[in-house]
Design an enzyme around this catalytic site. Structure first.
Site, mmCIF file in Angstrom:
data_model
loop_
_atom_site.group_PDB
_atom_site.id
_atom_site.type_symbol
_atom_site.label_atom_id
_atom_site.label_comp_id
_atom_site.label_asym_id
_atom_site.label_seq_id
_atom_site.Cartn_x
_atom_site.Cartn_y
_atom_site.Cartn_z
ATOM 1 N N CYS A 134 -27.355 -25.772 13.186
ATOM 2 C CA CYS A 134 -28.403 -26.651 13.712
ATOM 3 C C CYS A 134 -29.251 -26.041 14.819
ATOM 4 O O CYS A 134 -30.218 -26.647 15.253
ATOM 5 C CB CYS A 134 -27.788 -27.955 14.205
ATOM 6 S SG CYS A 134 -26.900 -27.761 15.760
ATOM 7 N N CYS A 164 -20.482 -25.832 19.212
ATOM 8 C CA CYS A 164 -21.889 -26.161 19.073
ATOM 9 C C CYS A 164 -22.116 -27.400 19.920
ATOM 10 O O CYS A 164 -21.365 -28.373 19.837
ATOM 11 C CB CYS A 164 -22.204 -26.456 17.612
ATOM 12 S SG CYS A 164 -23.707 -27.405 17.398
ATOM 13 N N CYS A 215 -26.105 -31.982 14.722
ATOM 14 C CA CYS A 215 -25.624 -30.882 13.891
ATOM 15 C C CYS A 215 -25.041 -31.409 12.569
ATOM 16 O O CYS A 215 -24.088 -32.174 12.585
ATOM 17 C CB CYS A 215 -24.573 -30.090 14.654
ATOM 18 S SG CYS A 215 -23.938 -28.693 13.736
ATOM 19 N N LYS A 241 10.440 -7.295 -7.084
ATOM 20 C CA LYS A 241 9.646 -7.706 -5.928
ATOM 21 C C LYS A 241 8.735 -8.895 -6.257
ATOM 22 O O LYS A 241 8.214 -9.010 -7.353
ATOM 23 C CB LYS A 241 8.775 -6.527 -5.447
ATOM 24 C CG LYS A 241 9.556 -5.267 -5.098
ATOM 25 C CD LYS A 241 10.220 -5.326 -3.760
ATOM 26 C CE LYS A 241 9.301 -5.066 -2.612
ATOM 27 N NZ LYS A 241 9.115 -3.698 -2.167
ATOM 28 N N LYS A 271 16.277 -10.474 -1.817
ATOM 29 C CA LYS A 271 16.087 -9.178 -1.152
ATOM 30 C C LYS A 271 15.556 -9.474 0.249
ATOM 31 O O LYS A 271 14.412 -9.894 0.426
ATOM 32 C CB LYS A 271 15.101 -8.300 -1.919
ATOM 33 C CG LYS A 271 14.973 -6.916 -1.285
ATOM 34 C CD LYS A 271 14.193 -5.969 -2.155
ATOM 35 C CE LYS A 271 14.283 -4.541 -1.633
ATOM 36 N NZ LYS A 271 13.766 -4.381 -0.274
ATOM 37 N N GLU A 311 0.846 -1.193 0.000
ATOM 38 C CA GLU A 311 0.000 0.000 0.000
ATOM 39 C C GLU A 311 0.885 1.247 0.000
ATOM 40 O O GLU A 311 0.622 2.218 -0.707
ATOM 41 C CB GLU A 311 -0.920 -0.031 1.228
ATOM 42 C CG GLU A 311 -1.797 1.180 1.421
ATOM 43 C CD GLU A 311 -2.882 1.323 0.358
ATOM 44 O OE1 GLU A 311 -3.078 0.362 -0.415
ATOM 45 O OE2 GLU A 311 -3.508 2.395 0.276
ATOM 46 N N LYS A 323 22.239 -6.980 -9.528
ATOM 47 C CA LYS A 323 23.266 -5.935 -9.527
ATOM 48 C C LYS A 323 24.224 -6.199 -10.686
ATOM 49 O O LYS A 323 24.634 -7.349 -10.887
ATOM 50 C CB LYS A 323 24.063 -5.969 -8.215
ATOM 51 C CG LYS A 323 23.203 -5.767 -6.983
ATOM 52 C CD LYS A 323 23.960 -6.024 -5.696
ATOM 53 C CE LYS A 323 23.021 -5.842 -4.512
ATOM 54 N NZ LYS A 323 23.637 -6.189 -3.235
ATOM 55 N N SER A 352 18.553 3.690 -1.539
ATOM 56 C CA SER A 352 17.678 2.516 -1.676
ATOM 57 C C SER A 352 17.647 2.068 -3.123
ATOM 58 O O SER A 352 18.296 2.654 -3.984
ATOM 59 C CB SER A 352 16.289 2.817 -1.142
ATOM 60 O OG SER A 352 15.780 3.921 -1.826
ATOM 61 N N LEU A 353 16.881 1.019 -3.375
ATOM 62 C CA LEU A 353 16.828 0.435 -4.722
ATOM 63 C C LEU A 353 15.522 0.803 -5.399
ATOM 64 O O LEU A 353 14.494 0.945 -4.737
ATOM 65 C CB LEU A 353 16.908 -1.097 -4.617
ATOM 66 C CG LEU A 353 18.192 -1.684 -4.073
ATOM 67 C CD1 LEU A 353 17.992 -3.152 -3.685
ATOM 68 C CD2 LEU A 353 19.300 -1.577 -5.119
HETATM 69 S S1 IVH Z 1 21.862 -3.542 -2.117
HETATM 70 C C1 IVH Z 1 22.132 1.298 -3.074
HETATM 71 N N1 IVH Z 1 21.098 -5.965 -1.670
HETATM 72 O O1 IVH Z 1 16.760 -3.087 0.235
HETATM 73 C C2 IVH Z 1 21.408 0.315 -2.251
HETATM 74 N N2 IVH Z 1 19.882 -4.203 -0.660
HETATM 75 O O2 IVH Z 1 15.532 -0.653 -1.161
HETATM 76 C C3 IVH Z 1 22.112 -0.994 -2.272
HETATM 77 N N3 IVH Z 1 18.034 -4.999 0.759
HETATM 78 O O3 IVH Z 1 18.048 -0.455 2.083
HETATM 79 C C4 IVH Z 1 21.372 -1.996 -1.533
HETATM 80 N N4 IVH Z 1 18.359 -7.140 0.447
HETATM 81 O O4 IVH Z 1 18.009 -2.691 3.207
HETATM 82 C C5 IVH Z 1 20.864 -4.668 -1.422
HETATM 83 N N5 IVH Z 1 20.533 -8.186 -1.341
HETATM 84 C C6 IVH Z 1 20.325 -6.903 -1.099
HETATM 85 C C7 IVH Z 1 19.296 -6.484 -0.268
HETATM 86 C C8 IVH Z 1 19.082 -5.111 -0.071
HETATM 87 C C9 IVH Z 1 17.637 -6.242 1.058
HETATM 88 C C10 IVH Z 1 17.401 -3.771 1.255
HETATM 89 C C11 IVH Z 1 18.372 -2.793 1.860
HETATM 90 C C12 IVH Z 1 18.120 -1.503 1.190
HETATM 91 C C13 IVH Z 1 16.818 -1.718 0.519
HETATM 92 C C14 IVH Z 1 16.806 -0.947 -0.750
#
Ligand code: IVH
Length: 674
Positions: free
Chosen positions: A416, A431, A437, A315, A116, A36, A291, A83-84
């Site tokens: 019942c 019950c 029943c 995801k 992940k 969400e 990666k 983050s990713l």
């Molecule tokens: S690499 C530049 N590898 O996902 C960021 N992150 O949305 C490189 N996470 O904050 C992160 N598993 O906490 C990486 N195998 C993985 C991961 C991972 C979980 C989390 C991590 C990060 C978030 C990114």
């Protein structure tokens, strides 16, 4: 949407996203599922990109996370912890690969792929090989110092396993809680009457961000490294996979499922492979990460605002979603248990559309406080039955809907009409309809016909299903009305088997009372208890008429069993079925009319005189009666025993005159124990 409405929507989205950021990062108490949140975030991103004039510098889309809590000391990251970007569909993963190929001008790219982890990111700083600091991600630039807490995680080395440690190595990875450790923690929380955690990730976050590291130490956290943030005075190998091998050599925990694959085909095959293992993994994962394996390639690709261009998180379908409770009904199980069923506005979760979720019993309803109209988080993992994880309190309608209480809402069984009861010490409401029943009928019929009960050979599950579904058999008494004409019309019923069944039904008539009592399927009355009851009462009518005290005078029958028995016979439906079974001669009572004659003291008369060393007179009387004896006030020729204590009166001499056996307390106790 008009421009004004658009601006208003953007404002509301920001407000909501900020609130959820705060709940997630600061309070460790998110109230909506990640899926969400992702939707709200994406909607805002989309509105902002279509209407750049609405983008303001304070928009949550421009930053990574929330501010850290104030109590733990702030730590500024040497390089930001970003983050990713997410991909949800295969096409998005393919598009990622296409962009990478174009930017690197390659035909095919090698990727390092890994799960992940669904935990929280931390950085570990090793100075000259010694762990000196651990920090949470925080807003990506400033995190919190959780060094003391991280040092309690056993799998994290306090010293790197190498003779030549670099001056500084900052390792990045994920702290998480194994599913088994999470279950254990919540069990302990429940036992202590403390709040349970919604999922392993919250539990891990709540455990790591503790001011008291002794609490963290008790929580059993795990860690997986997934990269390097900073390396000073050292050289990284040329690929991500080699970096991971190096970290493994330094004895940092790395994930076993990491691999290198080639191109879009490789990453998608990995996605499917890990997806199929997801439910069996010991920890939660919410996708896989791709990666670019070459570090040089990574550098060429670089970053855009909040995420790297060289990596993406693909995801899995969300296992938690949000929806609305439309009604709460109950389902009557095969043993009469009433289970609350939450009827939901259909929602796509864990790969299927879910419309129902169960709550095990009233205790769980109370704990989660689910009410009609509530917005709830629903979870479906693997093949397990969907469950309601929690209510989203901010979305409860006003005024507060009524609490759900099984016994109040369902005083009688919806199937019942028999009374619904909740026995002391039991979580489940049941019950009391038993044999009557329909929900319990099939189970009851199978039990009735089973080998150790009425022993009707050939009356198995498939047949019972058919007999009940066609309405031919409603109660065990109906079994005795089955003839060839009814049976041969059933599916897959040959004349020979029908004849065999009719013969088996015939043979089962005139069963012993013990078998019959067992066959009735009274709760808590197993085979051994049924035998005791039959030996004691000898007639079904005597058993039926017995009160709680009489029932409990049967050896091994305690208050719970006694209560089950009286409840069973208090249901008129059960008695009607028994009368019909009597009519067809299903069982035979004992021949002699007397109740209790088979007891050790059945029918024997006792006279007590003098003070016994340990039993009071009342106790002695009670015990004699419990074993079927009678206690009388005067000695006659009909007296069987005189029990004499200290200073006996004239009764003692009378017994001697009449030659009535005289017992002391030890003698009485021996007789009672027979
Ligand atoms: S690499 C530049 N590898 O996902 C960021 N992150 O949305 C490189 N996470 O904050 C992160 N598993 O906490 C990486 N195998 C993985 C991961 C991972 C979980 C989390 C991590 C990060 C978030 C990114």
């Amino acid at each position: 949407m008009t421009a004004d409405q658009m601006a208003e929507r953007v404002r509301r989205l920001r407000e909501e996203i900020e609130l959820h950021n705060y709940r997630y990062y600061v309070l460790d108490e998110p109230s909506i599922p990640d899926a969400e949140f992702d939707r709200l975030f994406r909607e805002l991103q989309q509105l902002e990109s279509q209407n750049p004039e609405l983008l303001t510098p304070d928009s949550p889309t421009l930053r990574v996370g929330a501010r850290p809590v104030s109590e733990l000391a702030p730590v500024t990251h040497r390089t930001p912890m970003l983050s990713l970007n997410n991909a949800f569909a295969a096409e998005e993963a393919e598009a990622f690969d296409r962009r990478v190929r174009e930017a690197l001008q390659l035909d095919s790219v090698e990727y390092a792929v890994e799960p992940k982890f669904d935990g929280l990111a931390i950085s570990l700083s090793y100075h000259n090989g010694i762990l000196v600091q651990a920090a949470t991600r925080g807003d990506g630039y400033t995190g919190e110092d959780v060094s003391a807490n991280v040092k309690t995680i056993r799998s994290i080395p306090l010293r790197l396993h190498t003779d030549k440690p670099p001056h500084l190595l900052e390792v990045r990875g994920e702290v998480l809680m194994l599913k088994a450790d999470f279950e254990r923690l919540n069990r302990l929380q429940r036992e202590k009457g403390e709040k349970e955690f919604a999922n392993p990730r919250n539990a891990a976050a709540g455990s790591l961000r503790q001011l008291d590291s002794r609490i963290t130490a008790e929580r059993r956290l795990s860690f997986f490294a997934y990269g390097v943030g900073v390396l000073e005075d050292g050289e990284l190998p040329p690929t991500h996979s080699a970096v991971m091998d190096w970290l493994e050599h330094l004895r940092l925990p790395v994930c076993e499922q990491r691999q290198t694959v080639q191109g879009a085909e490789g990453i998608l095959a990995y996605y499917r492979a890990i997806g199929s293992q997801r439910d069996r993994m010991p920890y939660e994962i919410d996708g896989v990460v791709y990666k670019v394996n070459s570090l040089q390639g990574q550098e060429t690709l670089g970053f855009v605002s909040r995420a790297p261009r060289f990596a993406v998180a693909h995801k899995f379908p969300a296992q938690e979603e949000m929806t609305v409770v439309e009604a709460i009904d109950v389902q009557v199980g095969r043993t009469g248990t009433l289970t609350p069923v939450v009827r939901l506005k259909p929602v796509f979760v864990g790969g299927v559309t879910v419309t129902n979720a169960t709550l095990h019993n009233q205790d769980e309803v109370d704990r989660k406080d689910v009410r009609v109209g509530d917005t709830v988080i629903v979870r479906r993992a693997g093949d397990v039955i969907p469950e309601v994880v929690s209510v989203v309190p901010e979305r409860r309608p006003k005024p507060d809907p009524q609490r759900f209480n099984i016994l109040e809402q369902y005083p009688v069984c919806p199937v019942c009409g028999s009374r619904v009861v909740r026995l002391q010490g039991e979580a489940a409401a049941r019950c009391s309809g038993g044999l009557y029943c329909p929900a319990q009928r099939k189970q009851a019929l199978l039990h009735f016909a089973s080998r150790r009960a009425m022993d009707i050979e050939g009356l198995g599950e498939k047949l019972v299903d058919q007999l009940v579904d066609t309405g031919l058999v409603k109660t065990p008494a109906d079994i005795y009305r089955l003839g060839m004409s009814e049976l041969v019309n059933l599916d897959r019923m040959a004349e020979k088997s029908a004849a065999n069944l009719v013969a088996a039904i015939e043979r089962s008539r005139g069963a012993t009372l013990a078998r019959f009592v067992f066959a009735l399927g009274i709760r808590n009355v197993g085979e051994a208890t049924a035998k005791d009851l039959a030996r004691y009462f000898r007639h079904l009518d005597a058993l039926k008429a017995a009160d709680l005290a009489q029932l409990q005078s049967v050896p091994e029958v305690g208050p719970i069993v006694a209560e089950s028995i009286t409840r069973f016979f208090a249901e008129t439906h059960n008695c009607e079925v028994i009368e019909r079974l009597r009519g067809v001669g299903a069982w035979k009572d004992a021949e002699s009319g007397e109740a209790f004659p088979l007891l050790a003291l059945g029918g024997k008369t006792f006279v007590l005189t003098g003070a016994l060393p340990s039993l009071t007179r009342d106790e002695a009387k009670e015990r004699i009666e419990a074993r079927g004896g009678k206690v009388s006030g005067s000695v006659s020729k009909k007296t069987d025993y005189v029990v004499a204590g200290a200073d006996p009166g004239s009764k003692f001499t009378k017994a001697q005159e009449l030659g009535v056996p005289i017992l002391d307390e030890t003698g009485l106790l021996a007789l009672l124990a027979e």
